[in-house]
Design a protein around this motif. Structure first.
Motif, PDB file in Angstrom:
ATOM      1  N   TYR A 113     -88.034 -23.741 -28.271  1.00 40.40           N
ATOM      2  CA  TYR A 113     -86.825 -23.923 -27.481  1.00 40.40           C
ATOM      3  C   TYR A 113     -85.624 -23.985 -28.417  1.00 40.40           C
ATOM      4  O   TYR A 113     -85.756 -24.282 -29.606  1.00 40.40           O
ATOM      5  CB  TYR A 113     -86.907 -25.216 -26.650  1.00 40.40           C
ATOM      6  CG  TYR A 113     -87.990 -25.181 -25.607  1.00 40.40           C
ATOM      7  CD1 TYR A 113     -87.702 -24.905 -24.278  1.00 40.40           C
ATOM      8  CD2 TYR A 113     -89.316 -25.430 -25.956  1.00 40.40           C
ATOM      9  CE1 TYR A 113     -88.697 -24.861 -23.317  1.00 40.40           C
ATOM     10  CE2 TYR A 113     -90.324 -25.379 -25.002  1.00 40.40           C
ATOM     11  CZ  TYR A 113     -90.014 -25.096 -23.691  1.00 40.40           C
ATOM     12  OH  TYR A 113     -91.003 -25.045 -22.740  1.00 40.40           O
ATOM     13  N   ARG A 114     -84.444 -23.693 -27.863  1.00 39.13           N
ATOM     14  CA  ARG A 114     -83.226 -23.750 -28.671  1.00 39.13           C
ATOM     15  C   ARG A 114     -82.152 -24.514 -27.910  1.00 39.13           C
ATOM     16  O   ARG A 114     -82.055 -24.444 -26.686  1.00 39.13           O
ATOM     17  CB  ARG A 114     -82.751 -22.343 -29.033  1.00 39.13           C
ATOM     18  CG  ARG A 114     -82.793 -21.363 -27.881  1.00 39.13           C
ATOM     19  CD  ARG A 114     -82.802 -19.916 -28.340  1.00 39.13           C
ATOM     20  NE  ARG A 114     -83.130 -19.034 -27.225  1.00 39.13           N
ATOM     21  CZ  ARG A 114     -83.388 -17.735 -27.342  1.00 39.13           C
ATOM     22  NH1 ARG A 114     -83.372 -17.166 -28.523  1.00 39.13           N
ATOM     23  NH2 ARG A 114     -83.681 -17.008 -26.279  1.00 39.13           N
ATOM     24  N   VAL A 115     -81.358 -25.249 -28.664  1.00 37.57           N
ATOM     25  CA  VAL A 115     -80.296 -26.085 -28.111  1.00 37.57           C
ATOM     26  C   VAL A 115     -79.035 -25.842 -28.916  1.00 37.57           C
ATOM     27  O   VAL A 115     -79.070 -25.772 -30.139  1.00 37.57           O
ATOM     28  CB  VAL A 115     -80.704 -27.578 -28.167  1.00 37.57           C
ATOM     29  CG1 VAL A 115     -79.494 -28.487 -28.019  1.00 37.57           C
ATOM     30  CG2 VAL A 115     -81.738 -27.892 -27.102  1.00 37.57           C
ATOM     31  N   SER A 135     -81.460 -17.852 -23.300  1.00 39.88           N
ATOM     32  CA  SER A 135     -82.044 -18.946 -22.537  1.00 39.88           C
ATOM     33  C   SER A 135     -82.483 -20.076 -23.462  1.00 39.88           C
ATOM     34  O   SER A 135     -82.668 -19.881 -24.667  1.00 39.88           O
ATOM     35  CB  SER A 135     -83.242 -18.446 -21.736  1.00 39.88           C
ATOM     36  OG  SER A 135     -84.234 -17.931 -22.612  1.00 39.88           O
ATOM     37  N   VAL A 136     -82.660 -21.254 -22.890  1.00 40.06           N
ATOM     38  CA  VAL A 136     -83.124 -22.400 -23.672  1.00 40.06           C
ATOM     39  C   VAL A 136     -84.531 -22.146 -24.213  1.00 40.06           C
ATOM     40  O   VAL A 136     -84.809 -22.363 -25.392  1.00 40.06           O
ATOM     41  CB  VAL A 136     -83.073 -23.683 -22.813  1.00 40.06           C
ATOM     42  CG1 VAL A 136     -83.769 -24.843 -23.524  1.00 40.06           C
ATOM     43  CG2 VAL A 136     -81.630 -24.058 -22.501  1.00 40.06           C
ATOM     44  N   ALA A 137     -85.420 -21.691 -23.376  1.00 41.24           N
ATOM     45  CA  ALA A 137     -86.778 -21.354 -23.818  1.00 41.24           C
ATOM     46  C   ALA A 137     -86.781 -19.956 -24.435  1.00 41.24           C
ATOM     47  O   ALA A 137     -86.192 -19.027 -23.883  1.00 41.24           O
ATOM     48  CB  ALA A 137     -87.744 -21.409 -22.641  1.00 41.24           C
ATOM     49  N   VAL A 138     -87.428 -19.809 -25.577  1.00 40.12           N
ATOM     50  CA  VAL A 138     -87.611 -18.484 -26.171  1.00 40.12           C
ATOM     51  C   VAL A 138     -88.774 -17.824 -25.432  1.00 40.12           C
ATOM     52  O   VAL A 138     -89.928 -18.284 -25.543  1.00 40.12           O
ATOM     53  CB  VAL A 138     -87.907 -18.589 -27.681  1.00 40.12           C
ATOM     54  CG1 VAL A 138     -88.192 -17.206 -28.267  1.00 40.12           C
ATOM     55  CG2 VAL A 138     -86.731 -19.244 -28.406  1.00 40.12           C
ATOM     56  N   LEU A 167     -85.001 -12.475 -31.704  1.00 42.45           N
ATOM     57  CA  LEU A 167     -84.136 -13.522 -32.243  1.00 42.45           C
ATOM     58  C   LEU A 167     -83.083 -12.930 -33.170  1.00 42.45           C
ATOM     59  O   LEU A 167     -81.937 -13.389 -33.196  1.00 42.45           O
ATOM     60  CB  LEU A 167     -84.978 -14.567 -32.978  1.00 42.45           C
ATOM     61  CG  LEU A 167     -85.953 -15.384 -32.115  1.00 42.45           C
ATOM     62  CD1 LEU A 167     -86.755 -16.345 -32.977  1.00 42.45           C
ATOM     63  CD2 LEU A 167     -85.213 -16.132 -31.022  1.00 42.45           C
ATOM     64  N   ALA A 168     -83.471 -11.897 -33.917  1.00 44.27           N
ATOM     65  CA  ALA A 168     -82.506 -11.235 -34.800  1.00 44.27           C
ATOM     66  C   ALA A 168     -81.408 -10.548 -33.995  1.00 44.27           C
ATOM     67  O   ALA A 168     -80.239 -10.556 -34.387  1.00 44.27           O
ATOM     68  CB  ALA A 168     -83.223 -10.224 -35.693  1.00 44.27           C
ATOM     69  N   ARG A 169     -81.774  -9.944 -32.841  1.00 41.85           N
ATOM     70  CA  ARG A 169     -80.768  -9.306 -31.987  1.00 41.85           C
ATOM     71  C   ARG A 169     -79.789 -10.340 -31.437  1.00 41.85           C
ATOM     72  O   ARG A 169     -78.579 -10.090 -31.365  1.00 41.85           O
ATOM     73  CB  ARG A 169     -81.442  -8.556 -30.833  1.00 41.85           C
ATOM     74  CG  ARG A 169     -82.017  -7.217 -31.218  1.00 41.85           C
ATOM     75  CD  ARG A 169     -82.328  -6.366 -29.993  1.00 41.85           C
ATOM     76  NE  ARG A 169     -83.286  -7.017 -29.103  1.00 41.85           N
ATOM     77  CZ  ARG A 169     -84.608  -6.888 -29.207  1.00 41.85           C
ATOM     78  NH1 ARG A 169     -85.127  -6.135 -30.161  1.00 41.85           N
ATOM     79  NH2 ARG A 169     -85.413  -7.504 -28.356  1.00 41.85           N
TER      80      ARG A 169
END
Length: 426
Positions: A385-387, A375-378, A258-260
């Motif tokens: 998930y992210r939006v 992608s939407v799913a981590v 996530l940091a990348r």
């Protein structure tokens, strides 16, 4: 399930999930919903956060239709000009008018007309790793013709960095040339309609409720709950995080992937000058698009209800980045001088923002365009998930927000059918 963030993406996701039968709680850290879709009233003028437009025919309208949200407003068209060298020029609106405009020389007109006639046969997906500047230089030898297409690329993507922007995104926009909708009352009306749909479906909306972290299982491979700013924890087995890539990374401290994502995100920025005028000095000049620079000006109130009777709500903008100049309020005033000479006498309200975030992730040629976005799913955290406008392979700007909201809701609803989930806060 928990949705973090009460902007357009969070509200749409919550509404879709609740309509699908999920127990969902939305947490918004501020006292009001909307995020970058907020609108403020200043002396009767409806100020959005910069020049907002909803593209018709894209993912945003598709999802809004699913939610039975019908935004009202109008589409610009009349009184449109190109701005070059501080002078207004005829805005071509088709292959025939290109041949009569004074914005291009004869050679440029012929080149441009030929390219536009063949544009429908271009497979934009093959251009993911090609920059828009490189593609234009391959297809057009005349500078005025390239400048013309760059101007329309800027207005459709809000991006000025042609050296980095993936041609996949830009060419697809040029092929579609979608109409835009300026919303009556501003974008807060869209926020209100989405809020109503979410509440009607049974979603719980918590304001002034900041989520400080997601709580993972002991092995770190799945969602266990959310921790609020006051230290309380709520058990959930799925979280949809909205906001930018940095916001998502902060929720899982120490997560290298996530940091990348946060580190490689290139935001798109703009400088904006929003003006509420008691009247227009030149009522026939309603839109200007810079062909030799990253400028935009539009009288949104000409087609949407955004100003008091007789008044005008005008948005002037400089797309930042690339080879363009630094942000300057004076330059935006110069654009207004060209479009509406004498405008200063009629200013009722004004707001200048030198660096407004338009979108969180520029789809670059280096990263492979839309398919290079997260992608939407981590993948490595089950249930996370992210939006947002930076997520998934479909759409940019608001279209990207709504497309990712739809994708996240679909994935969670499919999972809900396979295995019942706990209610948020349960």
């Amino acid at each position: 399930m928990a949705v973090m963030g009460g902007g357009l993406g969070g509200l749409a996701t919550a509404a879709l999930l609740a309509r699908g039968g999920c127990a969902v709680t939305l947490y918004e850290r501020s006292k009001q919903l909307g995020g970058r879709g907020q609108t403020s009233d200043v002396e009767g003028f409806r100020f959005n956060l910069g020049a907002h437009a909803l593209y018709q025919g894209g993912a945003a309208m598709r999802v809004l239709e699913r939610l039975e949200v019908k935004p009202e407003g109008g589409s610009p068209g009349a009184g449109s000009y190109l701005l070059r060298g501080g002078r207004l020029q005829t805005m071509p609106r088709g292959l025939v008018s290109i041949m009569t405009t004074d914005a291009l020389g004869l050679s440029g007109k012929l080149e441009l007309a030929k390219l536009l006639a063949s544009l429908g046969g271009v497979d934009a997906s093959t251009l993911a790793h090609t920059s828009m500047r490189a593609w234009l230089e391959q297809r057009l030898s005349r500078e005025d013709a390239r400048d013309f297409l760059m101007a329309f690329t800027r207005v459709s993507t809000y991006c000025a960095d042609m050296d980095r922007l993936s041609a996949e995104v830009a060419v697809a926009k040029l092929q579609a040339m979608p109409k835009v909708l300026y919303l009556n009352g501003g974008w807060s009306t869209l926020v209100s309609m989405l809020e109503s749909r979410a509440r009607e479906a049974g979603a719980r909306l918590e304001l002034s409720a900041k989520v400080s972290a997601v709580v993972l299982t002991e092995d770190g491979g799945a969602i266990r709950g959310v921790r609020l700013g006051d230290g309380t924890e709520h058990a959930v087995d799925a979280v949809v995080a909205t906001g930018g890539p940095g916001d998502v990374a902060e929720l899982v401290p120490g997560d290298a992937a996530l940091a990348r994502d946060a580190a490689r995100a290139v935001p798109v920025m703009a400088a904006t000058l929003d003006l509420g005028l008691s009247r227009l000095p030149r009522p026939d000049a309603l839109f200007a698009l810079g062909s030799d620079g990253p400028w935009y000006a539009s009288v949104h109130s000409a087609v949407a209800k955004l100003a008091p009777e007789g008044g005008a709500m005008v948005h002037v903008m400089q797309y930042l980045g690339g080879r363009g100049p630094e942000a300057s309020e004076a330059r935006l005033e110069d654009v207004m001088d060209a479009l509406q000479p004498g405008w200063r006498e009629y200013v009722v309200a004004r707001r200048y923002r030198p660096s407004l975030r338009v979108t969180n992730w520029l789809p670059t040629a280096e990263t492979g365009g839309l398919s290079g976005r997260p992608s939407v799913a981590v993948p490595h955290v089950r249930g996370l998930y992210r939006v947002g406008d930076w997520v998934g392979p479909e759409g940019i700007l608001a279209d990207g927000v709504f497309a990712s909201a739809e994708a996240a809701a679909h994935a969670l609803l499919v999972g809900q059918q396979a295995a019942p989930r706990r209610a948020a806060g349960g």
